[in-house]
Structure formats: structure tokens, C-alpha cells
Motif scaffolding. Structure first.
Motif, PDB file in Angstrom:
ATOM      1  N   LEU A  60      -1.212 -28.832  -1.709  1.00  0.00           N
ATOM      2  CA  LEU A  60      -0.233 -28.969  -0.031  1.00  0.00           C
ATOM      3  C   LEU A  60       0.125 -30.972  -0.761  1.00  0.00           C
ATOM      4  CD1 LEU A  60      -1.974 -26.324   1.897  1.00  0.00           C
ATOM      5  CD2 LEU A  60       0.715 -26.673   0.395  1.00  0.00           C
ATOM      6  N   VAL A  61      -0.699 -31.362  -0.951  1.00  0.00           N
ATOM      7  CA  VAL A  61      -0.772 -33.325  -0.496  1.00  0.00           C
ATOM      8  C   VAL A  61       0.472 -33.636  -0.755  1.00  0.00           C
ATOM      9  CG1 VAL A  61      -2.076 -33.850  -2.836  1.00  0.00           C
ATOM     10  CG2 VAL A  61      -2.205 -35.462  -1.141  1.00  0.00           C
ATOM     11  N   VAL A  62       1.241 -33.742  -1.726  1.00  0.00           N
ATOM     12  CA  VAL A  62       2.961 -34.279  -1.687  1.00  0.00           C
ATOM     13  C   VAL A  62       3.835 -33.496  -0.757  1.00  0.00           C
ATOM     14  CG1 VAL A  62       4.709 -33.695  -3.360  1.00  0.00           C
ATOM     15  CG2 VAL A  62       2.466 -34.501  -4.374  1.00  0.00           C
ATOM     16  N   THR A  63       3.722 -32.849  -0.516  1.00  0.00           N
ATOM     17  CA  THR A  63       4.037 -32.001   0.663  1.00  0.00           C
ATOM     18  C   THR A  63       3.395 -32.534   2.253  1.00  0.00           C
ATOM     19  OG1 THR A  63       4.727 -29.358  -0.838  1.00  0.00           O
ATOM     20  CG2 THR A  63       4.628 -29.941   2.445  1.00  0.00           C
ATOM     21  N   GLY A  64       2.473 -32.799   2.482  1.00  0.00           N
ATOM     22  CA  GLY A  64       1.750 -33.278   3.280  1.00  0.00           C
ATOM     23  C   GLY A  64       2.420 -34.797   3.348  1.00  0.00           C
ATOM     24  N   ALA A  65       2.444 -35.605   2.337  1.00  0.00           N
ATOM     25  CA  ALA A  65       2.741 -36.633   2.817  1.00  0.00           C
ATOM     26  C   ALA A  65       4.534 -37.006   2.750  1.00  0.00           C
ATOM     27  CB  ALA A  65       3.545 -37.859   0.902  1.00  0.00           C
ATOM     28  N   ARG A  66       5.249 -35.982   2.345  1.00  0.00           N
ATOM     29  CA  ARG A  66       6.849 -35.686   2.707  1.00  0.00           C
ATOM     30  C   ARG A  66       6.802 -35.513   4.488  1.00  0.00           C
ATOM     31  NH1 ARG A  66      11.366 -38.032   3.124  1.00  0.00           N
ATOM     32  NH2 ARG A  66      13.117 -36.465   2.996  1.00  0.00           N
ATOM     33  N   LEU A  67       5.933 -34.853   4.751  1.00  0.00           N
ATOM     34  CA  LEU A  67       5.837 -34.562   5.750  1.00  0.00           C
ATOM     35  C   LEU A  67       5.810 -35.437   6.928  1.00  0.00           C
ATOM     36  CD1 LEU A  67       3.910 -31.050   6.540  1.00  0.00           C
ATOM     37  CD2 LEU A  67       6.280 -31.302   6.971  1.00  0.00           C
ATOM     38  N   GLY A  68       5.159 -36.190   6.786  1.00  0.00           N
ATOM     39  CA  GLY A  68       3.927 -37.880   7.127  1.00  0.00           C
ATOM     40  C   GLY A  68       5.603 -38.747   7.372  1.00  0.00           C
ATOM     41  N   ALA A  69       6.204 -38.643   6.325  1.00  0.00           N
ATOM     42  CA  ALA A  69       7.291 -39.523   5.923  1.00  0.00           C
ATOM     43  C   ALA A  69       8.828 -38.927   7.155  1.00  0.00           C
ATOM     44  CB  ALA A  69       8.535 -39.382   5.056  1.00  0.00           C
ATOM     45  N   ARG A  70       9.051 -37.608   7.149  1.00  0.00           N
ATOM     46  CA  ARG A  70       9.583 -36.965   7.771  1.00  0.00           C
ATOM     47  C   ARG A  70       9.350 -37.540   9.928  1.00  0.00           C
ATOM     48  NH1 ARG A  70      12.970 -32.753   6.833  1.00  0.00           N
ATOM     49  NH2 ARG A  70      12.707 -31.323   8.641  1.00  0.00           N
ATOM     50  N   HIS A  71       8.247 -37.142  10.534  1.00  0.00           N
ATOM     51  CA  HIS A  71       7.797 -36.816  11.875  1.00  0.00           C
ATOM     52  C   HIS A  71       6.276 -37.986  12.118  1.00  0.00           C
ATOM     53  CE1 HIS A  71       9.211 -32.528  11.394  1.00  0.00           C
ATOM     54  NE2 HIS A  71       8.775 -32.603  10.425  1.00  0.00           N
ATOM     55  N   GLY A  72       6.842 -39.014  11.262  1.00  0.00           N
ATOM     56  CA  GLY A  72       5.590 -39.677  11.689  1.00  0.00           C
ATOM     57  C   GLY A  72       4.267 -40.196  10.822  1.00  0.00           C
ATOM     58  N   ALA A 397       6.294 -45.872   0.773  1.00  0.00           N
ATOM     59  CA  ALA A 397       5.144 -45.820   0.937  1.00  0.00           C
ATOM     60  C   ALA A 397       4.259 -44.672   0.968  1.00  0.00           C
ATOM     61  CB  ALA A 397       3.793 -46.492   1.961  1.00  0.00           C
ATOM     62  N   ALA A 398       5.129 -43.338   1.366  1.00  0.00           N
ATOM     63  CA  ALA A 398       4.779 -42.128   1.894  1.00  0.00           C
ATOM     64  C   ALA A 398       4.669 -41.378   0.164  1.00  0.00           C
ATOM     65  CB  ALA A 398       5.307 -41.798   2.218  1.00  0.00           C
ATOM     66  N   ALA A 399       5.726 -41.818  -0.808  1.00  0.00           N
ATOM     67  CA  ALA A 399       5.176 -41.296  -2.357  1.00  0.00           C
ATOM     68  C   ALA A 399       4.590 -41.771  -2.997  1.00  0.00           C
ATOM     69  CB  ALA A 399       6.955 -41.522  -2.343  1.00  0.00           C
ATOM     70  N   LEU A 400       4.209 -42.923  -3.072  1.00  0.00           N
ATOM     71  CA  LEU A 400       3.205 -44.057  -4.016  1.00  0.00           C
ATOM     72  C   LEU A 400       1.943 -43.509  -3.031  1.00  0.00           C
ATOM     73  CD1 LEU A 400       2.077 -45.719  -5.564  1.00  0.00           C
ATOM     74  CD2 LEU A 400       1.790 -47.555  -3.903  1.00  0.00           C
ATOM     75  N   SER A 401       1.564 -42.544  -1.865  1.00  0.00           N
ATOM     76  CA  SER A 401       0.432 -42.255  -1.906  1.00  0.00           C
ATOM     77  C   SER A 401       0.064 -40.955  -1.763  1.00  0.00           C
ATOM     78  CB  SER A 401       0.467 -42.312   0.344  1.00  0.00           C
ATOM     79  OG  SER A 401      -0.303 -41.754   0.352  1.00  0.00           O
ATOM     80  N   ALA A 402       1.070 -39.836  -2.114  1.00  0.00           N
ATOM     81  CA  ALA A 402       1.894 -38.569  -2.683  1.00  0.00           C
ATOM     82  C   ALA A 402       0.919 -38.812  -4.512  1.00  0.00           C
ATOM     83  CB  ALA A 402       2.591 -37.845  -2.528  1.00  0.00           C
ATOM     84  N   LEU A 403       1.602 -39.994  -5.222  1.00  0.00           N
ATOM     85  CA  LEU A 403       1.432 -40.410  -5.935  1.00  0.00           C
ATOM     86  C   LEU A 403      -0.470 -40.684  -6.047  1.00  0.00           C
ATOM     87  CD1 LEU A 403       3.992 -41.891  -7.499  1.00  0.00           C
ATOM     88  CD2 LEU A 403       3.540 -39.729  -8.088  1.00  0.00           C
ATOM     89  N   VAL A 404      -1.264 -41.551  -5.830  1.00  0.00           N
ATOM     90  CA  VAL A 404      -1.879 -41.899  -5.972  1.00  0.00           C
ATOM     91  C   VAL A 404      -3.117 -40.902  -5.751  1.00  0.00           C
ATOM     92  CG1 VAL A 404      -3.343 -43.589  -5.235  1.00  0.00           C
ATOM     93  CG2 VAL A 404      -1.380 -44.193  -5.156  1.00  0.00           C
TER      94      VAL A 404
END
Length: 484
Positions: A60-72, A397-404
Motif C-alpha cells: 500500500l505504500v505507493v497508494t499512500g503516496a498518491r493519496l498524500g498528493a491528492r488530499h494533502g 516529491a510524492a513519487a520520489l518518496s514512494a520510490l525510496v
């Protein structure tokens, strides 16, 4: 609250959240034998307690990163922190083995919401020297969480506070979370969501990535401990790797069509990013494998207790922390060269450590080696994460965070499974030799990343830096593309 104090509080909150999530795997690993003895669950209970957290986090970590970009980023971080605190309480109060496993799944899912926002918040809320220092601290917490969790877990289980034995290993998160939540609400706020907040979530991407990650990680985490046949481990892992490749192709095609992909794969097209991520993953994977094999050797081969084995690794943490504090103050050229020098030095430490652990573990030479190893790890990892963060714009930043997060997690799982398997099934020297070879390959990847993407202010080799003439009156001040 003044702006400097607000920035300091923000950094303290997000790094404390990252530390909780990073430490929880190794805290649970130390507590697992006591869990199995107390709850009298199935033979695989200890493995399930560990795997439930790792699997749900990885899926779920990549989905979590995307949710952060969408909702703050701030809003999603706080939701994840609240969920992690509640799940930790559920773990500590679990009445039986199955309730504990379910609570660990919830804990991993909450961590997957919280962790990707840390790097994104640092990138979006901090600038200049404050951001550079924060990125160094982030890299330190990310890398040292496993070792710190091992020490903390051993200490908590050994102290047996109020007769709670293993339960304190989970309950310790509750007061920390209860302190962080009100402070976090004050300094983080909701955060501005991305411009595409109203776009639909890429559900096809979520399903494809989740299935691929589950297939890849499940046999690696559970296969050896549950004595699965080799085919049961290799076939799902190969299918998972193929699924990840398919996911990346699908996301790229979706982005080209103007959609909102789950992961911004264009980050991987930036010069130096793929090889830089590869180096970071190599270092973290070798570190996880080295920690696992050394712990096994100290406990099973030399008779150390779990606490003593954890404390033996303290010099490594000290070396990492000291180097991590010094690195941001170094000149740019020297700091940028450290990821090239760090992996070979760490490889030398692994080789020397293997000579020491053959028969005994002398505390002074062993501690000195681990001190140097921790410093080499920091030199390899911290400047690299800082460079990668400076390479991508804040919008990515969200994409890089998800990749790291995903890359280092997978690398750690692979390191423990691969190097740990070599340690358990072959002569003692084989696993250290393999670690040395992988680290040297990581140094090569670091060199490739440095050539592709030099640090700010240093032009690529063979391309002189030519000052741009001042704009003439009436002339557009648009940035000129590199190489034009």
C-alpha cells in the motif's frame, strides 16, 4: 509560533513518525519469540506477526503516496499517524494470535499512509539549508530505524515492565503517537492538495501494483521460515517482478494519454535518478542482510542474548549518526563523492567482521569495525537521498518518496532473504563475500549516477559552464534548456 520553531516542530513530528514505522519491524522481530510463547499460536505465528506488517506496508505504500498528493501531505500523514497509534494499541492488547496478526496488518497499512508523506512534507515545506539538514536527518532515521528497533525491542522485552513482556514493544508507540498528534495538527495542517485532487484514483494501477507487490514479497518473507519448496518461492516472485514491469509500462502509457497515474514514472527518466535509487537500494539491502546475519551469528553461534546482540550493534548507529551530522557541513564536491567511497569501505568492514565472527566477538575490535561501517553507510546513503531529492521538482516529491520507501523496503526484504539464506545454508564466509560483491556493484551505480547528474553548481564532465548573458530589455526571461 515563530516560523523557525514551526519548521523545527514539523521536522520533529514527521521524523518521529518515520522512526516509529522504521523501528516497528525489528522491535517485533525481537519480541516474536515471547509472543509465540505467550499466545500459544500456530508454529508460524512469529513469522506471521512480522510478515503481516511488511506485506501490508509494501502493498500500500505507493497508494499512500498518491493519496498524500491528492488530499494533502499533512492531512494524510496525520490520518496515518492516528491509525498507526490505534493499531499499536490493538497489537499490545491483542487477546490472541489472530487478533494480533490482524492488528499488525492494520499497523502496516497505517504506516503506508504515514511514511510516504515524510519526504514530501520536507520537500514542500522546507527550503535551502533547512531542507538539506532535514534530508540528512530523514536519511539517518530511515536507515537506522531497524538497528534502533532491535535495541529498543530487546530492552523492552528484557525489562518486562508491569509483567507485560512483549506487549510493551507495541504499546510504546501509543504515548508517542498521542503526543505527536496534537502537535502535528498544529504545525502540519491539512496541506494544499495537488491540482488533480478531484481526479479519480487510478484503481487499475492500485490493483496491478498491489498484486505484483504481494506476489513478490510474500514468498520472500514467508517462504524460508515456512519451508516452502523452491518452486513455490521462485514462481510467485518472478510473477511479481513481471507484474512490476507491467505496472510501470501501464503508468507511463496512462500519463502519456493525459491521465492521473498512481505513480509519476517520469521521475525515473530524470538523469541519475534510476542509478541513484539502485545505489540506495543496494546499500540498504546489504545493511539489512548484514544486520540479520550478524545478529544470527551472535545469538545462535556465540550465545548472545537478544538484548546483547542489539547492544553490540550500537557502535554502528553511533558511526552513522556522527557521519550523518558531519556530511551536510562538507563542501558540495566532497559530499557528492561520498556515495562512491562509502560502499567499498562498508564492503571492507563486512569482510573484516566475517573474520572476527568465525570464532568469537572481541568487543573492542568489533565495535571499532561497526563504528566505521556505520559511518560508511551514512556516507553512502545520506548524500545520495539528498541528491535525489534535489534532482526532482517539489511536484514530484510524492513519487520520489514512494520510490525510496518501496525500493529500500524491497531491498531490505531481498537482503534478509538472500544473504540470510546464504548464511543459513552455506559456509559462514559465503554471505559476507556476496555482500562485498553487491556493495562494489553499488559503488559502480553511484559513479554512473554522479556522471549523469552532477551536483548543483558543477557542470557535467565535458560540458563547460558558460555564464548566461543578462537579459536585454524587452527580451523574455524564460529559462534556457540545458544544452541549448
Amino acid at each position: 509560533m515563530s516560523e523557525p520553531n514551526r519548521r523545527a516542530a514539523l521536522l520533529a513530528v514527521v521524523l518521529a513518525g518515520q522512526a516509529m514505522a522504521s523501528m516497528d519491524t525489528s522491535i517485533a522481530a525481537v519480541a516474536a519469540p515471547a509472543v509465540r510463547a505467550d499466545l500459544a499460536g500456530p508454529p508460524a505465528l512469529a513469522q506471521l506477526v512480522l510478515a503481516a506488517y511488511t506485506l501490508s506496508f509494501a502493498v500500500l505504500v505507493v497508494t499512500g503516496a498518491r493519496l498524500g498528493a491528492r488530499h494533502g501531505y499533512g492531512r494524510v500523514f496525520l490520518v496515518g499517524l492516528a491509525g498507526f497509534t490505534a493499531a499499536s494499541l490493538a497489537c499490545g492488547l491483542a487477546p490472541g494470535p489472530y487478533a494480533l496478526v490482524l492488528a499488525r496488518i492494520a499497523q502496516g497499512a497505517a504506516g503506508a499512509l504515514m511514511v510516504p508523506q515524510v519526504l514530501s512534507l520536507i520537500q514542500s515545506r522546507l527550503t535551502g539549508a533547512a531542507r538539506a539538514r532535514a534530508l540528512g536527518a530523514y536519511a539517518m532515521v530511515l536507515a537506522l530505524g531497524v538497528a534502533a528497533g532491535q535495541v529498543a525491542g530487546g530492552l523492552l522485552v528484557t525489562l518486562d515492565l508491569a509483567g507485560l513482556t512483549w506487549r510493551t514493544a507495541f504499546l510504546v508507540n501509543v504515548p508517542v503517537g498521542l503526543v505527536l498528534l496534537p502537535v502535528g495538527r498544529r504545525v502540519l495542517g491539512g496541506g494544499a492538495p495537488a491540482a488533480r485532487e478531484r481526479e479519480r484514483l487510478d484503481l487499475a494501477g492500485v490493483v496491478l501494483l498491489s498484486a505484483a507487490m504481494l506476489a513478490l514479497v510474500l514468498p520472500l518473507v514467508l517462504g524460508r521460515d515456512l519451508a516452502w519448496p523452491l518452486g513455490w518461492r521462485v514462481a510467485p516472485a518472478a510473477a511479481g517482478a513481471a507484474g512490476l514491469a507491467l505496472f510501470l509500462r501501464y503508468e507511463g502509457r496512462l500519463a502519456r494519454r493525459g491521465g492521473a497515474p498512481l505513480l509519476d514514472v517520469t521521475v525515473l527518466a530524470r538523469p541519475g535518478v534510476p542509478t541513484g535509487l539502485l545505489t540506495a537500494c543496494v546499500v540498504m539491502g546489504c545493511y539489512a542482510g548484514f544486520l540479520f546475519t550478524l545478529t544470527l551469528r551472535l545469538q545462535d553461534g556465540l550465545g548472545f542474548s537478544a538484548l546483547a546482540a542489539g547492544l553490540a550493534f550500537l557502535p554502528y548507529a553511533v558511526g552513522f549518526a556522527l557521519c550523518g551530522l558531519v556530511v551536510p557541513r562538507l563542501p558540495v564536491r566532497l559530499r557528492d563523492a561520498l556515495p562512491l567511497a562509502g560502499p567499498p569501505v562498508l564492503a571492507a568492514v563486512v569482510a573484516a567482521t566475517a573474520l572476527l565472527w568465525s570464532h568469537r566477538w572481541p568487543a573492542l575490535p568489533g565495535g571499532a569495525l561497526l563504528l566505521v561501517g556505520g559511518a560508511a553507510h551514512a556516507a553512502s546513503f545520506s548524500p545520495l537521498v539528498t541528491r535525489l531529492a534535489a534532482t526532482v521538482p517539489a511536484a514530484s516529491a510524492a513519487a520520489l518518496s514512494a520510490l525510496v520507501s518501496t525500493g529500500t523496503l524491497l531491498a531490505s526484504v531481498l537482503g534478509v532473504a538472500g544473504l540470510g539464506g546464504l548464511h543459513l545454508s552455506l559456509p559462514l564466509a559465503v554471505a559476507p563475500a556476496a555482500t562485498v560483491l553487491v556493495l562494489l556493484a553499488g559503488a559502480g551505480a553511484a559513479a554512473a549516477s554522479r556522471r549523469a547528474s552532477p551536483p548543483a553548481g558543477i557542470p557535467p564532465a565535458g560540458r563547460p559552464s558558460v555564464p548566461r548573458p543578462p537579459d536585454r530589455p524587452g527580451r523574455s526571461s524564460r529559462a534556457v534548456r540545458p544544452g541549448r
